[in-house]
Design a protein around this motif. Structure first.
Motif, PDB file in Angstrom:
ATOM      1  N   GLY A  18      -9.158   6.455 -24.492  1.00 31.47           N
ATOM      2  CA  GLY A  18     -10.242   6.994 -25.298  1.00 31.47           C
ATOM      3  C   GLY A  18     -11.185   7.898 -24.537  1.00 31.47           C
ATOM      4  O   GLY A  18     -12.144   8.415 -25.107  1.00 31.47           O
ATOM      5  N   GLY A  19     -10.952   8.072 -23.222  1.00 29.81           N
ATOM      6  CA  GLY A  19     -11.774   8.991 -22.445  1.00 29.81           C
ATOM      7  C   GLY A  19     -12.939   8.361 -21.712  1.00 29.81           C
ATOM      8  O   GLY A  19     -13.805   9.071 -21.182  1.00 29.81           O
ATOM      9  N   PHE A  20     -12.970   7.031 -21.640  1.00 29.20           N
ATOM     10  CA  PHE A  20     -14.043   6.348 -20.911  1.00 29.20           C
ATOM     11  C   PHE A  20     -13.648   6.198 -19.445  1.00 29.20           C
ATOM     12  O   PHE A  20     -12.592   5.651 -19.125  1.00 29.20           O
ATOM     13  CB  PHE A  20     -14.313   4.979 -21.538  1.00 29.20           C
ATOM     14  N   ALA A  21     -14.516   6.677 -18.556  1.00 28.27           N
ATOM     15  CA  ALA A  21     -14.259   6.595 -17.116  1.00 28.27           C
ATOM     16  C   ALA A  21     -15.197   5.569 -16.484  1.00 28.27           C
ATOM     17  O   ALA A  21     -16.410   5.602 -16.713  1.00 28.27           O
ATOM     18  CB  ALA A  21     -14.443   7.956 -16.467  1.00 28.27           C
ATOM     19  N   PHE A  22     -14.624   4.668 -15.716  1.00 27.71           N
ATOM     20  CA  PHE A  22     -15.447   3.683 -15.020  1.00 27.71           C
ATOM     21  C   PHE A  22     -14.728   3.237 -13.754  1.00 27.71           C
ATOM     22  O   PHE A  22     -13.564   3.590 -13.517  1.00 27.71           O
ATOM     23  CB  PHE A  22     -15.760   2.487 -15.924  1.00 27.71           C
ATOM     24  N   HIS A  23     -15.423   2.479 -12.923  1.00 24.03           N
ATOM     25  CA  HIS A  23     -14.824   1.936 -11.710  1.00 24.03           C
ATOM     26  C   HIS A  23     -14.668   0.424 -11.843  1.00 24.03           C
ATOM     27  O   HIS A  23     -15.440  -0.235 -12.540  1.00 24.03           O
ATOM     28  CB  HIS A  23     -15.663   2.283 -10.483  1.00 24.03           C
ATOM     29  N   MET A  24     -13.678  -0.067 -11.157  1.00 18.44           N
ATOM     30  CA  MET A  24     -13.344  -1.485 -11.200  1.00 18.44           C
ATOM     31  C   MET A  24     -13.159  -1.987  -9.775  1.00 18.44           C
ATOM     32  O   MET A  24     -12.531  -1.329  -8.954  1.00 18.44           O
ATOM     33  CB  MET A  24     -12.053  -1.665 -12.013  1.00 18.44           C
ATOM     34  N   ILE A  25     -13.726  -3.154  -9.489  1.00 11.87           N
ATOM     35  CA  ILE A  25     -13.530  -3.799  -8.188  1.00 11.87           C
ATOM     36  C   ILE A  25     -12.960  -5.192  -8.436  1.00 11.87           C
ATOM     37  O   ILE A  25     -13.585  -6.022  -9.109  1.00 11.87           O
ATOM     38  CB  ILE A  25     -14.841  -3.914  -7.387  1.00 11.87           C
ATOM     39  N   GLY A  26     -11.771  -5.445  -7.928  1.00 11.62           N
ATOM     40  CA  GLY A  26     -11.169  -6.765  -8.004  1.00 11.62           C
ATOM     41  C   GLY A  26     -11.422  -7.497  -6.696  1.00 11.62           C
ATOM     42  O   GLY A  26     -11.145  -6.956  -5.620  1.00 11.62           O
ATOM     43  N   ALA A  27     -11.960  -8.710  -6.773  1.00 13.49           N
ATOM     44  CA  ALA A  27     -12.365  -9.412  -5.553  1.00 13.49           C
ATOM     45  C   ALA A  27     -11.870 -10.859  -5.538  1.00 13.49           C
ATOM     46  O   ALA A  27     -11.739 -11.500  -6.581  1.00 13.49           O
ATOM     47  CB  ALA A  27     -13.884  -9.391  -5.420  1.00 13.49           C
ATOM     48  N   HIS A  28     -11.607 -11.341  -4.331  1.00 12.78           N
ATOM     49  CA  HIS A  28     -11.245 -12.747  -4.101  1.00 12.78           C
ATOM     50  C   HIS A  28     -11.898 -13.149  -2.791  1.00 12.78           C
ATOM     51  O   HIS A  28     -11.357 -12.903  -1.711  1.00 12.78           O
ATOM     52  CB  HIS A  28      -9.732 -12.907  -4.018  1.00 12.78           C
TER      53      HIS A  28
ATOM     54  N   GLY B 182     -12.879 -11.055 -10.788  1.00 15.45           N
ATOM     55  CA  GLY B 182     -12.014 -11.806  -9.883  1.00 15.45           C
ATOM     56  C   GLY B 182     -12.551 -13.196  -9.619  1.00 15.45           C
ATOM     57  O   GLY B 182     -13.389 -13.728 -10.352  1.00 15.45           O
ATOM     58  N   ASP B 183     -12.070 -13.787  -8.532  1.00 20.72           N
ATOM     59  CA  ASP B 183     -12.405 -15.153  -8.131  1.00 20.72           C
ATOM     60  C   ASP B 183     -13.363 -15.074  -6.953  1.00 20.72           C
ATOM     61  O   ASP B 183     -12.973 -14.690  -5.854  1.00 20.72           O
ATOM     62  CB  ASP B 183     -11.112 -15.889  -7.740  1.00 20.72           C
ATOM     63  N   LEU B 184     -14.623 -15.447  -7.189  1.00 20.00           N
ATOM     64  CA  LEU B 184     -15.614 -15.399  -6.118  1.00 20.00           C
ATOM     65  C   LEU B 184     -15.700 -16.722  -5.365  1.00 20.00           C
ATOM     66  O   LEU B 184     -16.495 -16.855  -4.434  1.00 20.00           O
ATOM     67  CB  LEU B 184     -16.982 -15.018  -6.680  1.00 20.00           C
ATOM     68  N   ASN B 185     -14.907 -17.713  -5.754  1.00 16.43           N
ATOM     69  CA  ASN B 185     -14.857 -19.001  -5.058  1.00 16.43           C
ATOM     70  C   ASN B 185     -16.244 -19.587  -4.835  1.00 16.43           C
ATOM     71  O   ASN B 185     -16.505 -20.232  -3.815  1.00 16.43           O
ATOM     72  CB  ASN B 185     -14.139 -18.854  -3.715  1.00 16.43           C
ATOM     73  N   ASP B 186     -17.118 -19.322  -5.777  1.00 14.48           N
ATOM     74  CA  ASP B 186     -18.497 -19.772  -5.614  1.00 14.48           C
ATOM     75  C   ASP B 186     -19.184 -19.662  -6.967  1.00 14.48           C
ATOM     76  O   ASP B 186     -18.739 -18.929  -7.848  1.00 14.48           O
ATOM     77  CB  ASP B 186     -19.219 -18.884  -4.597  1.00 14.48           C
ATOM     78  N   GLY B 187     -20.270 -20.398  -7.102  1.00 13.29           N
ATOM     79  CA  GLY B 187     -21.045 -20.311  -8.320  1.00 13.29           C
ATOM     80  C   GLY B 187     -22.329 -21.081  -8.165  1.00 13.29           C
ATOM     81  O   GLY B 187     -22.476 -21.895  -7.255  1.00 13.29           O
ATOM     82  N   PRO B 188     -23.303 -20.835  -9.038  1.00 11.32           N
ATOM     83  CA  PRO B 188     -24.580 -21.534  -8.939  1.00 11.32           C
ATOM     84  C   PRO B 188     -24.416 -23.036  -9.080  1.00 11.32           C
ATOM     85  O   PRO B 188     -23.768 -23.520  -9.998  1.00 11.32           O
ATOM     86  CB  PRO B 188     -25.385 -20.943 -10.112  1.00 11.32           C
ATOM     87  N   GLY B 189     -24.983 -23.775  -8.124  1.00  9.96           N
ATOM     88  CA  GLY B 189     -24.934 -25.228  -8.178  1.00  9.96           C
ATOM     89  C   GLY B 189     -23.617 -25.838  -7.783  1.00  9.96           C
ATOM     90  O   GLY B 189     -23.394 -27.028  -7.999  1.00  9.96           O
ATOM     91  N   LEU B 190     -22.726 -25.055  -7.163  1.00 12.02           N
ATOM     92  CA  LEU B 190     -21.384 -25.563  -6.888  1.00 12.02           C
ATOM     93  C   LEU B 190     -21.340 -26.516  -5.697  1.00 12.02           C
ATOM     94  O   LEU B 190     -20.535 -27.427  -5.650  1.00 12.02           O
ATOM     95  CB  LEU B 190     -20.419 -24.403  -6.657  1.00 12.02           C
ATOM     96  N   ASP B 191     -22.200 -26.291  -4.685  1.00 12.42           N
ATOM     97  CA  ASP B 191     -22.156 -27.184  -3.531  1.00 12.42           C
ATOM     98  C   ASP B 191     -23.523 -27.299  -2.867  1.00 12.42           C
ATOM     99  O   ASP B 191     -24.481 -26.622  -3.221  1.00 12.42           O
ATOM    100  CB  ASP B 191     -21.100 -26.726  -2.512  1.00 12.42           C
ATOM    101  N   SER B 192     -23.608 -28.200  -1.858  1.00 14.11           N
ATOM    102  CA  SER B 192     -24.883 -28.486  -1.197  1.00 14.11           C
ATOM    103  C   SER B 192     -25.359 -27.349  -0.318  1.00 14.11           C
ATOM    104  O   SER B 192     -26.548 -27.266   0.005  1.00 14.11           O
ATOM    105  CB  SER B 192     -24.746 -29.759  -0.348  1.00 14.11           C
ATOM    106  N   PHE B 193     -24.446 -26.452   0.088  1.00 15.95           N
ATOM    107  CA  PHE B 193     -24.860 -25.371   0.970  1.00 15.95           C
ATOM    108  C   PHE B 193     -25.777 -24.376   0.268  1.00 15.95           C
ATOM    109  O   PHE B 193     -26.503 -23.627   0.908  1.00 15.95           O
ATOM    110  CB  PHE B 193     -23.636 -24.638   1.538  1.00 15.95           C
ATOM    111  N   GLU B 194     -25.730 -24.366  -1.065  1.00 15.88           N
ATOM    112  CA  GLU B 194     -26.602 -23.459  -1.792  1.00 15.88           C
ATOM    113  C   GLU B 194     -28.069 -23.789  -1.507  1.00 15.88           C
ATOM    114  O   GLU B 194     -28.907 -22.902  -1.385  1.00 15.88           O
ATOM    115  CB  GLU B 194     -26.318 -23.537  -3.284  1.00 15.88           C
ATOM    116  N   ASN B 195     -28.391 -25.090  -1.399  1.00 17.65           N
ATOM    117  CA  ASN B 195     -29.763 -25.483  -1.099  1.00 17.65           C
ATOM    118  C   ASN B 195     -30.165 -25.027   0.296  1.00 17.65           C
ATOM    119  O   ASN B 195     -31.310 -24.655   0.538  1.00 17.65           O
ATOM    120  CB  ASN B 195     -29.912 -27.004  -1.211  1.00 17.65           C
TER     121      ASN B 195
END
Length: 347
Positions: A161-171, A222-235
């Protein structure tokens, strides 16, 4: 337009030396799942998603005797998928590549790595993702070198459709303290790995800022292997990698993913999840939000709609017994899709 991200556990183990599917009764690298069963389940999931493009996390191996692109295209041919073409960027040595499987009728991707090449000494700022970042990890006035074990995949996309954008895949690299033998080593390794992961998140965020400075519509998935509240190191460190990459809601440059925002706002409430792991010692499943599709406001404004294809939480997946079983058999992660309206810039 539908874009998906899907972490396929040990996808590489399903292919032989000719990058063809084994599709036999031999055991896959998934516990108690044959290669034929995992292959069939993946085919069913990919067909049900019917995405225009899938960012495959843990894609088949790339090396002297293997081709990620060939393996993915053979997989697409086996199940008569319309995503007949594949593209990847920088390979790695983990047998877990990052690649895009896509429908060439609907979009055209081009590998478009940004940042300056950095030599063995690394560089500050936001160098190319297959090189090294020089950054002080522990505030000791000494810069450390950080690398991606799986360099993110950067693509320039133009849709039909003519839409241009950038994509970043991350792990991003897992924070698991592999090799630790004592509680002190577990803590020490965990802190060190956490610092490295946060540095990778800073690196990604700097690349995002480069695109924003150019007013480029951007999607990071992608998979950031992390998230809010996921482990004690966040504190200990104050913020998760997800918060660093996504940015603060309401501030200029913030990306948006509704599931991540919901998780950030929750207190004791239930948060969305995209992965389900068996904890052998505790004899139970752990669910976590690890997979994301983050976008800039110009993509969100195109009627963006997110969906986690969770076999137990998504009503349509739950009601379709065959799909529900396929999602459980195919991988320990579940796909996340983003639907948005295609069309020229500004539409």
């Amino acid at each position: 337009m539908r874009i998906a991200t899907y972490n396929v556990e040990w996808f590489s183990a399903l292919f032989d030396q000719d990058d063809r599917l084994f599709d036999d009764d031999g055991w896959s690298s998934r516990h108690d799942v044959t290669r034929a069963d995992q292959t069939a389940a993946l085919g069913q999931v990919f067909r049900a998603m019917d995405a225009d493009a899938v960012m495959v996390i843990e894609a088949p191996d790339q090396g002297k005797s293997h081709s990620t692109v060939a393996a993915l295209e053979h997989f697409a041919d086996r199940f008569d998928l319309r995503t007949t073409h594949a593209i990847m960027g920088f390979s790695n040595d983990t047998q877990q590549e990052i690649a895009l499987l896509y429908d060439p009728v609907m979009l055209t991707p081009r590998h478009d790595p940004r940042g300056d090449f950095a030599g063995p000494e690394g560089a500050g700022g936001a160098p190319r993702f297959d090189t090294a970042l020089r950054i002080d990890l522990d505030i000791d006035a000494h810069e450390d070198l950080v690398v991606f074990s799986k360099p993110p995949l950067e693509l320039a996309i133009e849709t039909r459709g003519g839409f241009a954008f950038h994509m970043i895949g991350a792990h991003l690299k897992s924070k698991a303290p592999h090799g630790a033998k004592t509680e002190q080593e577990v803590l020490s390794f965990g802190v060190a790995n956490r610092r490295k992961q946060l540095a990778q998140a800073v690196w990604l965020r700097r690349r995002i800022d480069m695109h924003l400075a150019e007013a480029t519509p951007l999607m990071l998935l992608g998979d950031l292997n992390d998230g809010p509240g996921l482990d004690s190191f966040e504190n200990l460190f104050g913020r998760s990698s997800v918060e660093i990459v996504m940015g603060q809601e309401g501030e200029a440059g913030a990306l948006y993913d509704p599931h991540a925002r919901q998780a950030l706002l929750r207190k004791l409430g239930v948060a969305p999840t995209t992965a389900r792991f068996w904890i052998r010692q505790e004899k139970r499943f752990l669910q976590a939000l690890l997979d994301y599709v983050m976008v800039t406001p110009d993509i969100r404004a195109r009627g963006a709609r997110w969906r986690i294809w969770h076999p137990l939480d998504d009503p349509e997946c739950w009601q379709d017994h065959a799909l529900r079983e396929a999602l459980v058999t195919a991988s320990d992660h579940f796909p996340v899709t983003l639907d948005f309206e295609d069309g020229p810039q500004g539409v």
